[in-house]
Design an enzyme around this catalytic site. Structure first.
Site, PDB file in Angstrom:
ATOM      1  N   SER A 279       4.745 -22.996  85.674  1.00 12.17           N
ATOM      2  CA  SER A 279       5.270 -22.126  84.815  1.00 12.17           C
ATOM      3  C   SER A 279       6.306 -21.364  85.306  1.00 12.17           C
ATOM      4  O   SER A 279       6.247 -20.939  86.527  1.00 12.17           O
ATOM      5  CB  SER A 279       4.147 -20.980  84.157  1.00 12.17           C
ATOM      6  OG  SER A 279       4.374 -20.023  83.602  1.00 12.17           O
ATOM      7  N   ALA A 280       7.559 -21.073  84.834  1.00 15.68           N
ATOM      8  CA  ALA A 280       8.606 -20.480  85.386  1.00 15.68           C
ATOM      9  C   ALA A 280       8.271 -18.959  85.579  1.00 15.68           C
ATOM     10  O   ALA A 280       8.804 -18.253  86.424  1.00 15.68           O
ATOM     11  CB  ALA A 280       9.970 -20.588  84.353  1.00 15.68           C
ATOM     12  N   HIS A 281       7.713 -18.395  84.630  1.00 17.07           N
ATOM     13  CA  HIS A 281       7.647 -16.783  84.585  1.00 17.07           C
ATOM     14  C   HIS A 281       6.687 -16.489  85.918  1.00 17.07           C
ATOM     15  O   HIS A 281       6.706 -15.224  86.214  1.00 17.07           O
ATOM     16  CB  HIS A 281       7.096 -16.276  83.479  1.00 17.07           C
ATOM     17  CG  HIS A 281       5.821 -16.157  83.083  1.00 17.07           C
ATOM     18  ND1 HIS A 281       4.886 -15.348  83.113  1.00 17.07           N
ATOM     19  CD2 HIS A 281       5.277 -17.303  82.205  1.00 17.07           C
ATOM     20  CE1 HIS A 281       4.005 -15.746  82.286  1.00 17.07           C
ATOM     21  NE2 HIS A 281       3.908 -16.779  82.026  1.00 17.07           N
TER      22      HIS A 281
ATOM     23  N   THR B   4       0.614 -23.100  79.645  1.00 19.23           N
ATOM     24  CA  THR B   4      -0.311 -23.475  78.710  1.00 19.23           C
ATOM     25  C   THR B   4      -0.129 -24.835  77.625  1.00 19.23           C
ATOM     26  O   THR B   4      -1.259 -25.665  77.562  1.00 19.23           O
ATOM     27  CB  THR B   4      -0.270 -22.460  77.517  1.00 19.23           C
ATOM     28  OG1 THR B   4      -0.702 -21.057  78.266  1.00 19.23           O
ATOM     29  CG2 THR B   4      -1.334 -22.529  76.299  1.00 19.23           C
TER      30      THR B   4
ATOM     31  N   GLN C 109      -0.570 -20.703  90.001  1.00 25.79           N
ATOM     32  CA  GLN C 109      -0.398 -19.710  90.850  1.00 25.79           C
ATOM     33  C   GLN C 109       0.021 -20.191  92.358  1.00 25.79           C
ATOM     34  O   GLN C 109      -0.250 -19.308  93.145  1.00 25.79           O
ATOM     35  CB  GLN C 109      -1.598 -18.911  90.566  1.00 25.79           C
ATOM     36  CG  GLN C 109      -1.893 -18.494  89.355  1.00 25.79           C
ATOM     37  CD  GLN C 109      -1.145 -17.087  88.994  1.00 25.79           C
ATOM     38  OE1 GLN C 109      -0.388 -16.819  89.876  1.00 25.79           O
ATOM     39  NE2 GLN C 109      -1.251 -16.750  87.929  1.00 25.79           N
TER      40      GLN C 109
ATOM     41  N   THR D 229      14.356 -29.849  70.955  1.00 22.30           N
ATOM     42  CA  THR D 229      15.608 -29.400  71.431  1.00 22.30           C
ATOM     43  C   THR D 229      15.280 -28.548  72.772  1.00 22.30           C
ATOM     44  O   THR D 229      14.608 -27.575  72.472  1.00 22.30           O
ATOM     45  CB  THR D 229      16.510 -28.801  70.387  1.00 22.30           C
ATOM     46  OG1 THR D 229      16.896 -29.670  69.326  1.00 22.30           O
ATOM     47  CG2 THR D 229      18.101 -28.483  71.122  1.00 22.30           C
TER      48      THR D 229
ATOM     49  N   ASN E  12      -6.000 -17.909  89.581  1.00 22.22           N
ATOM     50  CA  ASN E  12      -5.327 -16.685  89.086  1.00 22.22           C
ATOM     51  C   ASN E  12      -5.818 -15.267  89.350  1.00 22.22           C
ATOM     52  O   ASN E  12      -5.125 -14.224  89.698  1.00 22.22           O
ATOM     53  CB  ASN E  12      -4.693 -16.699  87.789  1.00 22.22           C
ATOM     54  CG  ASN E  12      -5.881 -17.148  86.737  1.00 22.22           C
ATOM     55  OD1 ASN E  12      -6.748 -18.146  86.789  1.00 22.22           O
ATOM     56  ND2 ASN E  12      -5.946 -16.583  85.517  1.00 22.22           N
TER      57      ASN E  12
ATOM     58  N   CYS F 251     -10.020  -7.861  78.224  1.00 20.33           N
ATOM     59  CA  CYS F 251     -10.828  -6.922  77.092  1.00 20.33           C
ATOM     60  C   CYS F 251     -10.472  -7.217  75.795  1.00 20.33           C
ATOM     61  O   CYS F 251      -9.499  -7.592  75.454  1.00 20.33           O
ATOM     62  CB  CYS F 251      -9.644  -5.657  77.681  1.00 20.33           C
ATOM     63  SG  CYS F 251     -10.316  -4.894  79.166  1.00 20.33           S
TER      64      CYS F 251
HETATM   65  N1  PMP Z   1      -2.656 -21.215  84.253  1.00 23.97           N
HETATM   66  C1  PMP Z   1      -2.791 -20.215  85.154  1.00 23.97           C
HETATM   67  C2  PMP Z   1      -3.549 -20.319  86.178  1.00 23.97           C
HETATM   68  C3  PMP Z   1      -2.128 -19.076  84.886  1.00 23.97           C
HETATM   69  O1  PMP Z   1      -2.194 -18.085  85.560  1.00 23.97           O
HETATM   70  C4  PMP Z   1      -1.185 -19.027  83.527  1.00 23.97           C
HETATM   71  C5  PMP Z   1      -0.718 -17.558  83.418  1.00 23.97           C
HETATM   72  N2  PMP Z   1      -1.306 -16.597  82.911  1.00 23.97           N
HETATM   73  C6  PMP Z   1      -1.379 -20.012  82.545  1.00 23.97           C
HETATM   74  C7  PMP Z   1      -1.915 -21.333  83.171  1.00 23.97           C
HETATM   75  C8  PMP Z   1      -0.337 -20.209  81.541  1.00 23.97           C
HETATM   76  O2  PMP Z   1       0.920 -20.344  81.684  1.00 23.97           O
HETATM   77  P1  PMP Z   1       1.936 -19.865  80.629  1.00 23.97           P
HETATM   78  O3  PMP Z   1       1.971 -18.342  80.292  1.00 23.97           O
HETATM   79  O4  PMP Z   1       3.239 -20.534  80.955  1.00 23.97           O
HETATM   80  O5  PMP Z   1       1.451 -20.580  79.268  1.00 23.97           O
END
Ligand code: PMP
Length: 380
Positions: free
Chosen positions: A197-199, A80, A177, A235, A149, A322
């Site tokens: 994005s790491a997660h 984001t 993605q 940091t 996504n 939603c």
């Molecule tokens: N771009 C896409 C295509 C995503 O799927 C997501 C996460 N839902 C994001 C951006 C945002 O990533 P983050 O959660 O790291 O801010």
């Protein structure tokens, strides 16, 4: 003490990897170790250098995953922020053109964003993009995601970059993605910026990166110290970044076998189609990543299906957001030409590194039971 989800006593089936992935055990171990590192990575003493070493190791691992050079990787708090950094950075002196199916962090990052339509397949409409660029010759900034996504549709980044070379244009791709799902070589894609994005690859939440092409230097979003080559002050999240690096190495290792998820995807699609009404699989005529299914089941609201599946121990998501109890139509499916009811009934199933045949079987069983139970009252 809080109980992590994977330690609850009821067995759950997690099919929502596009929202976030379970963290890999190697990452948990690495993050815990890194949290015990004392130093500030900007300090020049021993402890500072130790922390710096962890960050630089991660930078090399992330760079390797996407075929970039280490100096091109700038760590952020997530995709984001990475998306906002570049879009807001260029908004004041360039036209912003973004595809209609972007994530909200791209769609809403600028005030005057112009949208590029997609075909019903979900693929970008290249003719429409060309027309937009021809009709107004001001310098522009184009943002088109590598993989959607909601649908998993893969955009032809190379072809888009080839078209854009004819214009005074910077090209950004949200590759959140795509990374770890398909091979990505930043250096040959002709993209100027890429967000990660790491997660979404088994790493921690709240860490991401922007990959910067040669010669690019976007205006800063966050001002402060000189961290991250003066591009992103603050940091660094040492432990999170270190975990991102481990996740990137694991994702690179798993890239070859990732396409095996296609077998599971085919089984899930066959199960979904085993509904009493029409089932649409969105984006199935376009190249797709192997882990994602977006389906609309006529006569069934996605939120009803989601809640019932949740009660049965299965986690999926709706393609739509939603809010205040009302289901909004998915902007992605709407842009692909879905009707309002189809766009409201989008159900997303997404898999990843820990998905097993047991998960697929559990879904099939729950779905069959659910369809039998809901059919008399919900069928059109
Ligand atoms: N771009 C896409 C295509 C995503 O799927 C997501 C996460 N839902 C994001 C951006 C945002 O990533 P983050 O959660 O790291 O801010």
């Amino acid at each position: 003490m809080m109980t992590p989800m994977n330690q609850t006593h009821t067995k759950r089936t997690y099919l929502d990897y596009n929202a976030t992935t379970p963290i890999r055990p190697e990452v948990v171990k690495g993050v815990c170790m890194a949290m015990e590192t004392i130093g500030n990575p900007s300090s020049i003493h021993h402890e500072g250098r130790q922390a710096r070493k962890l960050i630089e190791q991660a930078r090399a691992q992330v760079a390797e995953l996407v075929g970039a050079q280490t100096k091109q990787v700038i760590f952020t708090s997530g995709a984001t922020e990475a998306n906002n950094m570049v879009l807001k950075g260029y908004a004041s002196h360039r036209r912003l053109l973004v595809s209609a199916t972007e994530h909200p962090s791209v769609l809403y990052a600028g005030v005057d964003v112009e949208t590029i339509p997609v075909h019903s397949t979900g693929l970008i409409n290249l003719d429409a993009l060309k027309e937009l660029l021809d009709k107004d010759t001001r310098p522009s900034f184009v943002s088109i995601m590598a993989v959607n996504n909601e649908t998993g549709v893969i955009q032809p980044l190379k072809d888009i970059a080839t078209l854009l070379k004819n214009y005074e244009c910077l090209f950004h791709s949200d590759a959140v993605q795509a990374v770890g799902r398909i091979p990505l070589y930043f250096s040959t894609l002709n993209v100027d910026f890429m967000s990660l994005s790491a997660h979404k690859i088994g790493g921690p939440h709240g860490v991401g990166a922007i990959i910067m092409g040669k010669g690019t230097n976007p205006p800063k979003l966050i001002h402060g110290g000189g961290q991250e080559r003066q591009q992103r002050a603050g940091t660094e999240n040492v432990a999170g970044i270190y975990g991102f690096g481990i996740a990137a190495a694991c994702a690179l290792n798993g890239l070859e076998t990732y396409k095996n998820l296609e077998t599971y995807r085919d089984q899930l699609e066959a199960t979904l189609k085993n509904a009493p009404t029409d089932v649409i699989i969105h984006g199935h005529d376009a190249p797709r990543v192997p882990n994602t299914i977006s389906a609309s089941i006529a006569g069934f609201e996605a939120s009803t299906l989601l809640m019932n599946l949740d009660l049965a121990g299965i986690s999926v998501s709706t393609g739509s957001a939603c809010s205040s109890g009302s289901v909004q139509a998915s902007h992605v499916l709407t842009a692909m030409g879905a009707t309002e009811s189809q766009a409201k009934s989008g159900l997303r199933l997404s898999m990843g590194w820990a998905t097993t045949q047991d998960d697929i079987d559990a879904f099939t069983q729950a779905w069959t039971t659910l369809m039998e139970r809901l059919t008399p009252s919900c069928q059109n």
